[in-house]
Design a protein around this motif. Sequence first.
Motif, PDB file in Angstrom:
ATOM      1  N   SER A 159       0.810  -1.214   0.000  1.00  9.58           N
ATOM      2  CA  SER A 159       0.000   0.000   0.000  1.00  9.58           C
ATOM      3  C   SER A 159       0.847   1.270   0.000  1.00  9.58           C
ATOM      4  CB  SER A 159      -0.941   0.017   1.208  1.00  9.58           C
ATOM      5  OG  SER A 159      -1.847  -1.055   1.150  1.00  9.58           O
ATOM      6  N   ARG A 160       2.060   1.213   0.524  1.00 10.91           N
ATOM      7  CA  ARG A 160       2.884   2.417   0.534  1.00 10.91           C
ATOM      8  C   ARG A 160       3.659   2.612  -0.769  1.00 10.91           C
ATOM      9  NH1 ARG A 160       6.014  -0.212   5.392  1.00 10.91           N
ATOM     10  NH2 ARG A 160       7.631  -1.464   4.374  1.00 10.91           N
ATOM     11  N   ASN A 161       3.445   1.741  -1.728  1.00 12.88           N
ATOM     12  CA  ASN A 161       4.053   1.870  -3.044  1.00 12.88           C
ATOM     13  C   ASN A 161       3.158   2.744  -3.929  1.00 12.88           C
ATOM     14  OD1 ASN A 161       4.531   1.144  -5.943  1.00 12.88           O
ATOM     15  ND2 ASN A 161       6.110  -0.157  -5.030  1.00 12.88           N
ATOM     16  N   GLU A 162       3.699   3.841  -4.440  1.00 10.49           N
ATOM     17  CA  GLU A 162       2.889   4.785  -5.215  1.00 10.49           C
ATOM     18  C   GLU A 162       2.355   4.155  -6.496  1.00 10.49           C
ATOM     19  OE1 GLU A 162       4.629   8.531  -5.993  1.00 10.49           O
ATOM     20  OE2 GLU A 162       4.860   9.089  -3.888  1.00 10.49           O
ATOM     21  N   ASN A 163       3.116   3.288  -7.123  1.00 10.99           N
ATOM     22  CA  ASN A 163       2.647   2.660  -8.356  1.00 10.99           C
ATOM     23  C   ASN A 163       1.429   1.781  -8.096  1.00 10.99           C
ATOM     24  OD1 ASN A 163       3.103   1.953 -11.268  1.00 10.99           O
ATOM     25  ND2 ASN A 163       3.354  -0.083 -10.393  1.00 10.99           N
ATOM     26  N   VAL A 164       1.415   1.093  -6.939  1.00 14.81           N
ATOM     27  CA  VAL A 164       0.253   0.278  -6.571  1.00 14.81           C
ATOM     28  C   VAL A 164      -0.953   1.171  -6.312  1.00 14.81           C
ATOM     29  CG1 VAL A 164      -0.653  -1.346  -4.867  1.00 14.81           C
ATOM     30  CG2 VAL A 164       1.704  -1.562  -5.654  1.00 14.81           C
ATOM     31  N   GLN A 165      -0.736   2.304  -5.651  1.00 16.63           N
ATOM     32  CA  GLN A 165      -1.825   3.232  -5.365  1.00 16.63           C
ATOM     33  C   GLN A 165      -2.439   3.785  -6.655  1.00 16.63           C
ATOM     34  OE1 GLN A 165      -0.087   6.284  -2.928  1.00 16.63           O
ATOM     35  NE2 GLN A 165       0.707   4.836  -1.431  1.00 16.63           N
ATOM     36  N   GLN A 166      -1.612   4.111  -7.621  1.00 17.04           N
ATOM     37  CA  GLN A 166      -2.088   4.788  -8.828  1.00 17.04           C
ATOM     38  C   GLN A 166      -2.563   3.822  -9.907  1.00 17.04           C
ATOM     39  OE1 GLN A 166       1.492   7.011  -9.671  1.00 17.04           O
ATOM     40  NE2 GLN A 166       0.755   8.817  -8.590  1.00 17.04           N
ATOM     41  N   SER A 167      -1.857   2.716 -10.088  1.00 10.83           N
ATOM     42  CA  SER A 167      -2.160   1.811 -11.199  1.00 10.83           C
ATOM     43  C   SER A 167      -2.877   0.537 -10.781  1.00 10.83           C
ATOM     44  CB  SER A 167      -0.864   1.437 -11.943  1.00 10.83           C
ATOM     45  OG  SER A 167      -0.200   2.586 -12.415  1.00 10.83           O
ATOM     46  N   GLY A 168      -2.888   0.237  -9.474  1.00 10.43           N
ATOM     47  CA  GLY A 168      -3.527  -0.992  -9.020  1.00 10.43           C
ATOM     48  C   GLY A 168      -2.575  -2.174  -9.124  1.00 10.43           C
ATOM     49  N   ALA A 285      13.690   1.295  -1.456  1.00  5.60           N
ATOM     50  CA  ALA A 285      14.477   0.946  -2.642  1.00  5.60           C
ATOM     51  C   ALA A 285      13.557   0.734  -3.837  1.00  5.60           C
ATOM     52  CB  ALA A 285      15.295  -0.310  -2.374  1.00  5.60           C
ATOM     53  N   ILE A 286      14.034   1.101  -5.012  1.00  9.88           N
ATOM     54  CA  ILE A 286      13.277   0.908  -6.254  1.00  9.88           C
ATOM     55  C   ILE A 286      13.714  -0.416  -6.853  1.00  9.88           C
ATOM     56  CG2 ILE A 286      12.702   1.863  -8.514  1.00  9.88           C
ATOM     57  CD1 ILE A 286      13.512   4.616  -7.446  1.00  9.88           C
ATOM     58  N   LEU A 287      12.876  -1.429  -6.744  1.00  8.90           N
ATOM     59  CA  LEU A 287      13.192  -2.751  -7.267  1.00  8.90           C
ATOM     60  C   LEU A 287      12.426  -3.068  -8.535  1.00  8.90           C
ATOM     61  CD1 LEU A 287      13.303  -4.802  -3.935  1.00  8.90           C
ATOM     62  CD2 LEU A 287      15.209  -3.793  -5.195  1.00  8.90           C
ATOM     63  N   VAL A 288      11.207  -2.548  -8.650  1.00 10.44           N
ATOM     64  CA  VAL A 288      10.386  -2.786  -9.835  1.00 10.44           C
ATOM     65  C   VAL A 288      10.093  -1.432 -10.479  1.00 10.44           C
ATOM     66  CG1 VAL A 288       8.262  -3.776 -10.734  1.00 10.44           C
ATOM     67  CG2 VAL A 288       9.339  -4.778  -8.713  1.00 10.44           C
ATOM     68  N   PRO A 289      10.643  -1.147 -11.654  1.00 10.43           N
ATOM     69  CA  PRO A 289      10.407   0.147 -12.307  1.00 10.43           C
ATOM     70  C   PRO A 289       8.940   0.330 -12.683  1.00 10.43           C
ATOM     71  CG  PRO A 289      12.283  -0.994 -13.283  1.00 10.43           C
ATOM     72  CD  PRO A 289      11.579  -1.982 -12.403  1.00 10.43           C
ATOM     73  N   ARG A 290       8.523   1.587 -12.735  1.00 10.24           N
ATOM     74  CA  ARG A 290       7.166   1.893 -13.188  1.00 10.24           C
ATOM     75  C   ARG A 290       7.079   1.775 -14.707  1.00 10.24           C
ATOM     76  NH1 ARG A 290       6.748   7.633  -9.982  1.00 10.24           N
ATOM     77  NH2 ARG A 290       6.875   6.833  -7.849  1.00 10.24           N
ATOM     78  N   ARG A 291       5.861   1.918 -15.192  1.00  8.26           N
ATOM     79  CA  ARG A 291       5.617   1.725 -16.623  1.00  8.26           C
ATOM     80  C   ARG A 291       6.367   2.741 -17.477  1.00  8.26           C
ATOM     81  NH1 ARG A 291      -0.376   2.064 -19.472  1.00  8.26           N
ATOM     82  NH2 ARG A 291       0.210   1.243 -21.519  1.00  8.26           N
ATOM     83  N   PHE A 292       6.416   4.012 -17.060  1.00  5.63           N
ATOM     84  CA  PHE A 292       7.011   5.068 -17.867  1.00  5.63           C
ATOM     85  C   PHE A 292       8.431   5.422 -17.418  1.00  5.63           C
ATOM     86  CE2 PHE A 292       2.448   6.578 -18.752  1.00  5.63           C
ATOM     87  CZ  PHE A 292       2.387   5.791 -19.895  1.00  5.63           C
ATOM     88  N   SER A 344       4.566  12.617 -16.741  1.00  9.44           N
ATOM     89  CA  SER A 344       3.752  11.402 -16.849  1.00  9.44           C
ATOM     90  C   SER A 344       4.061  10.407 -15.723  1.00  9.44           C
ATOM     91  CB  SER A 344       3.989  10.735 -18.206  1.00  9.44           C
ATOM     92  OG  SER A 344       5.347  10.372 -18.360  1.00  9.44           O
ATOM     93  N   GLY A 345       4.844  10.834 -14.735  1.00  9.36           N
ATOM     94  CA  GLY A 345       5.166   9.959 -13.613  1.00  9.36           C
ATOM     95  C   GLY A 345       6.382   9.092 -13.828  1.00  9.36           C
ATOM     96  N   GLY A 346       7.105   9.312 -14.919  1.00  6.56           N
ATOM     97  CA  GLY A 346       8.287   8.512 -15.197  1.00  6.56           C
ATOM     98  C   GLY A 346       9.531   9.050 -14.514  1.00  6.56           C
ATOM     99  N   ARG A 347      10.507   8.190 -14.366  1.00  8.53           N
ATOM    100  CA  ARG A 347      11.782   8.556 -13.762  1.00  8.53           C
ATOM    101  C   ARG A 347      12.907   8.000 -14.630  1.00  8.53           C
ATOM    102  NH1 ARG A 347      10.351   5.488  -8.304  1.00  8.53           N
ATOM    103  NH2 ARG A 347       9.796   4.037  -9.954  1.00  8.53           N
ATOM    104  N   PHE A 348      14.096   8.558 -14.477  1.00 10.14           N
ATOM    105  CA  PHE A 348      15.280   8.039 -15.152  1.00 10.14           C
ATOM    106  C   PHE A 348      16.071   7.251 -14.115  1.00 10.14           C
ATOM    107  CE2 PHE A 348      13.909  11.402 -17.870  1.00 10.14           C
ATOM    108  CZ  PHE A 348      14.318  11.044 -19.151  1.00 10.14           C
ATOM    109  N   LEU A 349      16.145   5.924 -14.305  1.00  9.57           N
ATOM    110  CA  LEU A 349      16.696   5.031 -13.299  1.00  9.57           C
ATOM    111  C   LEU A 349      17.963   4.350 -13.783  1.00  9.57           C
ATOM    112  CD1 LEU A 349      13.401   3.262 -12.099  1.00  9.57           C
ATOM    113  CD2 LEU A 349      14.441   5.368 -11.228  1.00  9.57           C
ATOM    114  N   LYS A 350      18.918   4.224 -12.873  1.00  5.29           N
ATOM    115  CA  LYS A 350      20.186   3.554 -13.156  1.00  5.29           C
ATOM    116  C   LYS A 350      20.431   2.512 -12.077  1.00  5.29           C
ATOM    117  CE  LYS A 350      25.051   4.562 -14.160  1.00  5.29           C
ATOM    118  NZ  LYS A 350      26.073   5.643 -14.255  1.00  5.29           N
ATOM    119  N   TRP A 351      20.827   1.314 -12.492  1.00  2.58           N
ATOM    120  CA  TRP A 351      21.045   0.228 -11.546  1.00  2.58           C
ATOM    121  C   TRP A 351      22.368   0.426 -10.815  1.00  2.58           C
ATOM    122  CZ3 TRP A 351      17.954  -3.591  -9.848  1.00  2.58           C
ATOM    123  CH2 TRP A 351      18.527  -4.618  -9.108  1.00  2.58           C
TER     124      TRP A 351
END
Length: 447
Positions: A159-168, A285-292, A344-351
Motif C-alpha cells: 500500500s505504501r508503493n505509489e505505483n500500486v496506489q495509482q495503477s492498481g 528501494a526501487i526494485l520494480v520500475p514503473r511503466r514510464f 507522466s510519472g516517469g523517472r530516469f533510473l540507473k542500476w
Amino acid sequence: EAMFDVVGFRNNKEEDAAFLNTKLAELDKELFKISRKRKRAYEAACKLNPDYVRGKKFHLAFLRSQRFDAKEAAGVIINHFDMKQKVFANYPAEIQGREVKFTDLSPDAREFVEGGHLQVSASNDAAGRSVVFHAAFQKNYRTLESFKQAIWYFMSCRSRNENVQQSGEVIVVYSGGEPEKMDIPVFLTQMRRAFASDIQAIHVCQTTMTMRFFLATLKLFLDNFTRFRLQAHSGTREEVDFGLRTYGINMDDCPVKPDNTLDTTFHNKWLEAQKQYEENISSPAILVPRRFDVLFGRSKRCMQHPGTMRCQLLVEMNFEEYEGEGKVERNLIAEKVVRIIHESGGRFLKWEGDSTTGAWKEVDHDVARAKVTHFFRGFRERKQKRQKQVNMSAPKRGIDSGNKTDMNASTSLPAKVLDSSAFYKKMRAGGMDGSNAESVETESIET
C-alpha cells in the motif's frame, strides 16, 4: 468497467497540486460526517499518533486507490483501523497508531513471509500494474492468526508503493488442488476494503476438476466487484502460463516453477528493502520500475522496457527539429523530452550494485538530459547506417568508355534474350552469303 480493469484499461487522474488539495479537503469532510460509534478504532488511533493517521501521505494513498472518490476512501480508512484492531488484538495499543513492522510479527507469521509463498513479481504487467504471486498449494503457517498477520504486513508494504496506489495490482494464485488450501481469495476479498490497494484482477490457476467446482461455487458468494475480477485458468502448466500471458503478465519472472518449487531470489531482496525502510536506514528501494520509467543499460530488459521505448519514440518525433538547431536549442529540446517523462510519472533510473543486492536509483536532472541527448545521437547513427545500407543495395548502372549506357549490363534480361541479341549482331556482321548464313542459322537453332 470490471472487464476494463482486468485487462488493464484504466485512465489515471492528473495529480496537480490544486486537485490533490481539493480531494484531501473532501476526504476530511467525509471522515467528519461518519458517526463516532462507527469510527471508534479510527479515533483511538488518532489519539495515539495523529500525525500518521491524519497525515497527507496516508490519506493520499487511500484516495488514489479509490480513484479519488472521497466518500469511498473515507469508508476504507475506517475499515482499515477496524480490521487492524481485530488482527492485532493481542498486541500493545501503540501498534494501532503506526505502520506494522516485520519485527512486530509472530515467529510463525515471519516464517510465512520469509518463505516467499506470497511475493511480488520482478516486473509489472503490460499495463504497468504490480503483479503478486501466491503459492496456495503450500501452507507453512500453523494458525490462522499468523496467516492474517502475514497478509496484513505484506499488503501494508504494497500500500505504501505509489505505483500500486495509482495503477492498481493483479493477484495470481496457484492452487494445489485442495479447496481447504484456498484461503487467499476469500481473505483478500475481506482485505480489499481495508487497504489502499486497488486489486483489479485475481487470476486463479487450477489443474484439477475439484478446484474448478470449488471456484465456481465460490463465485456465488462473492460481491459483484470481486466476482467479475476473478479469472479462472485451467489445464496444463503450459496452457495456464499462456493464458496469463494473454493478460500481459510476464511469466518469465514467475517465482512458482513448473515443479512447484519457489524461487525466492527477488523476494529476499524485496523483503530486505522493506526492513531497511522500516528501520529508517534508507528510503524505499526501487526494485520494480514503473511503466514510464526510463532505464539506463543495454540489456534486453532495459531496452524493451515500455518507458525506455516511449522515450526513444519521443526522440524520434523531435529528431528533425533537433537536427536543425544549434547547441543551445538542442539542450532545450532535450529538456522538453525530460519534462514530458517526469510529468507522466516517469523517472530516469540507473542500476547500482550487483544483481543480488543492487537496486534502481533515480538520477539527477542533468544526467537525465544527457541520457536523452545520447538517445538523439544513437537515433542519428542508426538513421545514417540505414541510409548507407539502402545506398549499397540500390542497383548500379554500367557505363562504357564512351560514357554511354551498356544495355546488356544495365538490364536484367534473361540469358536467352541476350544470346539472341548476340545472334542478330553476328548475322549482320556475316553478310548475306550462303555460307555465313548457314553457319549463323545453325548456331541460332542451337541457341
